[in-house]
Design a protein around this motif. Structure first.
Motif, PDB file in Angstrom:
ATOM      1  N   UNK A 149      -5.182 -13.837  -0.822  1.00  0.00           N
ATOM      2  CA  UNK A 149      -6.436 -13.806  -0.054  1.00  0.00           C
ATOM      3  C   UNK A 149      -6.303 -12.880   1.148  1.00  0.00           C
ATOM      4  N   UNK A 150      -5.138 -12.893   1.801  1.00  0.00           N
ATOM      5  CA  UNK A 150      -4.913 -12.001   2.937  1.00  0.00           C
ATOM      6  C   UNK A 150      -4.949 -10.541   2.490  1.00  0.00           C
ATOM      7  N   UNK A 151      -4.327 -10.259   1.333  1.00  0.00           N
ATOM      8  CA  UNK A 151      -4.349  -8.878   0.826  1.00  0.00           C
ATOM      9  C   UNK A 151      -5.779  -8.454   0.485  1.00  0.00           C
ATOM     10  N   UNK A 152      -6.547  -9.315  -0.126  1.00  0.00           N
ATOM     11  CA  UNK A 152      -7.921  -8.978  -0.496  1.00  0.00           C
ATOM     12  C   UNK A 152      -8.761  -8.666   0.740  1.00  0.00           C
ATOM     13  N   UNK A 153      -8.585  -9.448   1.808  1.00  0.00           N
ATOM     14  CA  UNK A 153      -9.326  -9.198   3.041  1.00  0.00           C
ATOM     15  C   UNK A 153      -8.947  -7.853   3.635  1.00  0.00           C
ATOM     16  N   UNK A 154      -7.642  -7.530   3.594  1.00  0.00           N
ATOM     17  CA  UNK A 154      -7.182  -6.207   4.060  1.00  0.00           C
ATOM     18  C   UNK A 154      -7.803  -5.100   3.218  1.00  0.00           C
ATOM     19  N   UNK A 155      -7.774  -5.252   1.904  1.00  0.00           N
ATOM     20  CA  UNK A 155      -8.291  -4.209   1.020  1.00  0.00           C
ATOM     21  C   UNK A 155      -9.770  -3.953   1.267  1.00  0.00           C
ATOM     22  N   UNK A 156     -10.513  -5.004   1.555  1.00  0.00           N
ATOM     23  CA  UNK A 156     -11.945  -4.852   1.777  1.00  0.00           C
ATOM     24  C   UNK A 156     -12.259  -4.172   3.108  1.00  0.00           C
ATOM     25  N   UNK A 157     -11.432  -4.394   4.126  1.00  0.00           N
ATOM     26  CA  UNK A 157     -11.719  -3.800   5.440  1.00  0.00           C
ATOM     27  C   UNK A 157     -11.076  -2.429   5.635  1.00  0.00           C
ATOM     28  N   UNK A 158     -10.071  -2.085   4.806  1.00  0.00           N
ATOM     29  CA  UNK A 158      -9.272  -0.884   5.053  1.00  0.00           C
ATOM     30  C   UNK A 158      -9.508   0.227   4.035  1.00  0.00           C
ATOM     31  N   UNK A 159     -10.666   0.233   3.358  1.00  0.00           N
ATOM     32  CA  UNK A 159     -11.050   1.311   2.435  1.00  0.00           C
ATOM     33  C   UNK A 159     -10.133   1.422   1.215  1.00  0.00           C
ATOM     34  N   UNK A 160      -9.490   0.310   0.850  1.00  0.00           N
ATOM     35  CA  UNK A 160      -8.589   0.334  -0.307  1.00  0.00           C
ATOM     36  C   UNK A 160      -9.365   0.261  -1.620  1.00  0.00           C
ATOM     37  N   UNK A 161     -10.498  -0.405  -1.610  1.00  0.00           N
ATOM     38  CA  UNK A 161     -11.276  -0.616  -2.826  1.00  0.00           C
ATOM     39  C   UNK A 161     -12.306   0.491  -3.033  1.00  0.00           C
ATOM     40  N   UNK A 162     -12.593   0.876  -4.269  1.00  0.00           N
ATOM     41  CA  UNK A 162     -12.084   0.309  -5.517  1.00  0.00           C
ATOM     42  C   UNK A 162     -10.610   0.652  -5.734  1.00  0.00           C
ATOM     43  N   UNK A 163      -9.914  -0.218  -6.413  1.00  0.00           N
ATOM     44  CA  UNK A 163      -8.478  -0.098  -6.568  1.00  0.00           C
ATOM     45  C   UNK A 163      -8.124   1.069  -7.484  1.00  0.00           C
ATOM     46  N   UNK A 164      -7.339   1.996  -6.951  1.00  0.00           N
ATOM     47  CA  UNK A 164      -6.824   3.131  -7.720  1.00  0.00           C
ATOM     48  C   UNK A 164      -7.912   3.886  -8.486  1.00  0.00           C
ATOM     49  N   UNK A 165      -8.934   4.378  -7.790  1.00  0.00           N
ATOM     50  CA  UNK A 165     -10.009   5.087  -8.489  1.00  0.00           C
ATOM     51  C   UNK A 165      -9.527   6.406  -9.087  1.00  0.00           C
ATOM     52  N   UNK A 166     -10.164   6.811 -10.161  1.00  0.00           N
ATOM     53  CA  UNK A 166      -9.821   8.080 -10.799  1.00  0.00           C
ATOM     54  C   UNK A 166     -10.635   9.208 -10.171  1.00  0.00           C
ATOM     55  N   UNK A 167     -10.184  10.426 -10.371  1.00  0.00           N
ATOM     56  CA  UNK A 167     -10.908  11.591  -9.858  1.00  0.00           C
ATOM     57  C   UNK A 167     -12.230  11.733 -10.594  1.00  0.00           C
ATOM     58  N   UNK A 168     -13.308  12.009  -9.858  1.00  0.00           N
ATOM     59  CA  UNK A 168     -14.595  12.241 -10.542  1.00  0.00           C
ATOM     60  C   UNK A 168     -14.495  13.435 -11.487  1.00  0.00           C
ATOM     61  N   UNK A 169     -15.147  13.334 -12.623  1.00  0.00           N
ATOM     62  CA  UNK A 169     -15.107  14.440 -13.587  1.00  0.00           C
ATOM     63  C   UNK A 169     -16.100  15.523 -13.196  1.00  0.00           C
TER      64      UNK A 169
END
Length: 576
Positions: free
Chosen positions: A556-576
């Motif tokens: 839960x702590x990691x999820x809160x960090x990911x939401x506030x720190x621009x981590x999400x979406x997780x490991x996005x791919x390069x736009x085509x």
């Protein structure tokens, strides 16, 4: 720059008056604020320097450790450019816009360029009266082939540094690096009037030497030009990132050093680390090196790769010794905070380790390159004198016509006694030595400190000891994200800093540490694993099923960090 220190300084002093119209000799008293030097190496593991367990000769780093503090639980971000973004900004890498590498993946955390919601350490310290210098690798912008000054907006001089010598890109030949730059201008190492053969080791350009020698130059010229001001200098070595390139004199020193093989070298490191007190044998297991990583058919070749790797580390240490010498020569050593650390764990990437390579030609087969030719490629096609650059098993590393990595088995040795490598957020990917040396303030000579820390703490430390004010706005009124780190300065005096959670994400690999517990996953689809690092720092005994409440709390702590720190979406791919 191989003459005596006195002759070197005298020559540089004369050069200053002859070459620099703004030169002056200051009669003012030296600043009471400390100079700050952050030194970072590239693609090295936790055990790769002598005072952390290695057999590699690193007397200068060892001496800094003997007169300072070694931190045993300090962390980077698992990869080169995210680490640089985090170090420079005092933020987690996604907050600075570089959650992955130097490409835009279509989300604010993954733009591949240092954003304007952060300031660099140089930008934070300048208003406090600091001069700022950078020698070495930059690697926080995708604009490496600028067509206009606007494309250089995230180059060092546009991000707070007064002087810069180094490379904008992240990897390249040590004998002919691409994107080699002085201040804002690309230069050729073969056609540089300010750093020609007379200043180079044996008349031969070698990037590790060039980085150290320019750091020395910045210290000495600062003493003449701006001695009344403190300085901040970031020295960003590319040793020991592939390719395995080193000078013959340094390679010869390690001939036969690794004949005993991967397991014997790793065991010797493990035992030395225990003796040094760097690791607790009750909390770290020396698990086997994966057999699939070991080279059998081309053992003499792979042994050579490690000999060259050791020579690269040795050469870097020699350069650090020259930097320390320049501080002593200018009377600045006692009042300089020096921190040494690494950008990620040892690198298991198989660059250049494919099918059997070609033998070296008896003579050059290509046209020599013009002296002013600017090398455009990470891996050059040829050497300056016309030899094709070769890769593949059996190609003996070291020379400019080779381009080889040292592979997973040696990376496991580098990361003794931890799991996994660069890229991953298990301990082998994110653990780094941290040596802190500051004679005027650090009196804990030779001590070990187990305080968990992170690269984000180095901005906070610089702002603290430099008596600077971290800005709320910059870049024309742009809002600046608050620092994520805590100053390490209290630990210099043996005091504690507040306990907090530390976070990671890279390529879907993710982790959070709270106290002694660490939750970590391998890959975006990997399941969470839970470890108690106080008795299992090598991450061998997963507690996720036996302690589900603790795993849930950390997730839960990691999820809160990911939401506030621009981590999400997780490991996005390069736009085509």
């Amino acid at each position: 720059m191989r003459c005596s220190r006195f002759m070197l300084f005298a020559g540089l002093l004369l050069a200053v008056f002859c070459r620099l119209p703004h030169a002056r000799v200051s009669a003012a008293e030296p600043s009471s604020k400390p100079n700050i030097i952050y030194i970072m190496s590239d693609d090295m593991g936790y055990s790769d320097i002598g005072c952390y367990g290695s057999e590699i000769d690193t007397p200068n780093l060892n001496q800094l450790a003997d007169s300072g503090i070694r931190y045993t639980q300090f962390y980077n971000t698992a990869r080169c450019c995210p680490t640089r973004a985090s170090l420079l900004s005092g933020l987690y890498p996604h907050q600075a816009g570089i959650g992955h590498m130097m490409s835009d993946r279509g989300h604010d955390g993954y733009r591949g360029d240092l954003n304007r919601n952060c300031v660099t350490i140089a930008e934070a310290l300048r208003p406090a009266g600091y001069r700022t210098y950078l020698s070495g690798k930059w690697h926080v912008t995708k604009k490496i082939d600028p067509k206009s000054d606007a494309d250089k907006k995230n180059w060092p001089l546009q991000r707070g540094f007064d002087r810069f010598y180094g490379t904008i890109h992240g990897a390249g030949s040590f004998f002919d690096p691409n994107t080699l730059t002085r201040d804002n201008q690309y230069i050729s190492p073969a056609d540089d009037p300010e750093y020609g053969p007379e200043q180079q080791a044996n008349g031969q350009y070698y990037y590790t030497d060039a980085i150290a020698d320019h750091a020395v130059r910045f210290i000495q010229e600062h003493h003449v030009d701006d001695g009344e001001q403190p300085f901040f200098m970031y020295v960003s070595f590319t040793a020991a990132h592939w390719p395995m390139h080193a000078l013959d004199k340094d390679i010869a020193k390690y001939a036969g050093k690794y004949d005993a093989g991967y397991d014997a070298i790793r065991k010797a490191r493990y035992e030395k680390m225990i003796k040094l007190g760097v690791i607790d044998p009750d909390a770290t297991e020396l698990f086997p090196i994966e057999e699939r990583l070991k080279e059998t058919e081309f053992w003499d070749w792979d042994k050579r790769n490690m000999e060259v790797y050791a020579a690269m580390v040795d050469s870097m240490d020699q350069g650090i010794g020259r930097i320390v010498g320049a501080l002593k020569d200018t009377g600045e050593f006692e009042n300089t905070l020096i921190c040494f650390f690494q950008d990620n764990g040892g690198c298991a990437e198989n660059y250049g380790r494919g099918p059997k390579g070609k033998p070296r030609a008896d003579k050059p087969t290509l046209e020599p390159l013009a002296k002013d030719y600017l090398q455009p490629q990470m891996q050059p096609r040829q050497t300056r004198d016309g030899y094709p650059v070769r890769v593949g098993k059996g190609v003996m590393a070291g020379g400019a016509d080779t381009y080889i990595g040292y592979g997973g088995a040696w990376a496991t040795v580098s990361n003794t006694p931890f799991r996994l490598f660069k890229h991953y957020t298990h301990e082998g990917g994110i653990s780094t030595p941290l040596i802190v040396h500051w004679p005027n303030q650090v009196k804990r000579q030779g001590e070990l400190d187990s305080t968990p820390g992170h690269l984000v703490d180095l901005m906070a430390t610089a702002v603290d000891v430099g008596q600077a004010t971290y800005p709320k706005t910059a870049h024309g009124g742009q809002a600046i994200k608050p620092m994520e780190g805590k100053s390490l300065a209290p630990t210099f005096r043996g005091q504690q800093i507040p306990e907090r959670a530390l976070f990671w994400e890279h390529e879907g690999n993710r982790a959070v540490r709270m106290g002694n517990y660490k939750l970590v996953a391998r890959g975006a689809k990997g399941k969470w694993e839970l470890y108690d690092l106080s008795n299992d720092r090598s991450e061998q005994h997963d507690l996720a099923e036996s302690k589900p409440a603790k795993a849930k709390e950390l997730a839960a702590a990691w999820q809160a960090y990911a939401e506030r720190a621009n981590v999400l979406p997780l490991n996005p791919k390069r736009p085509k």
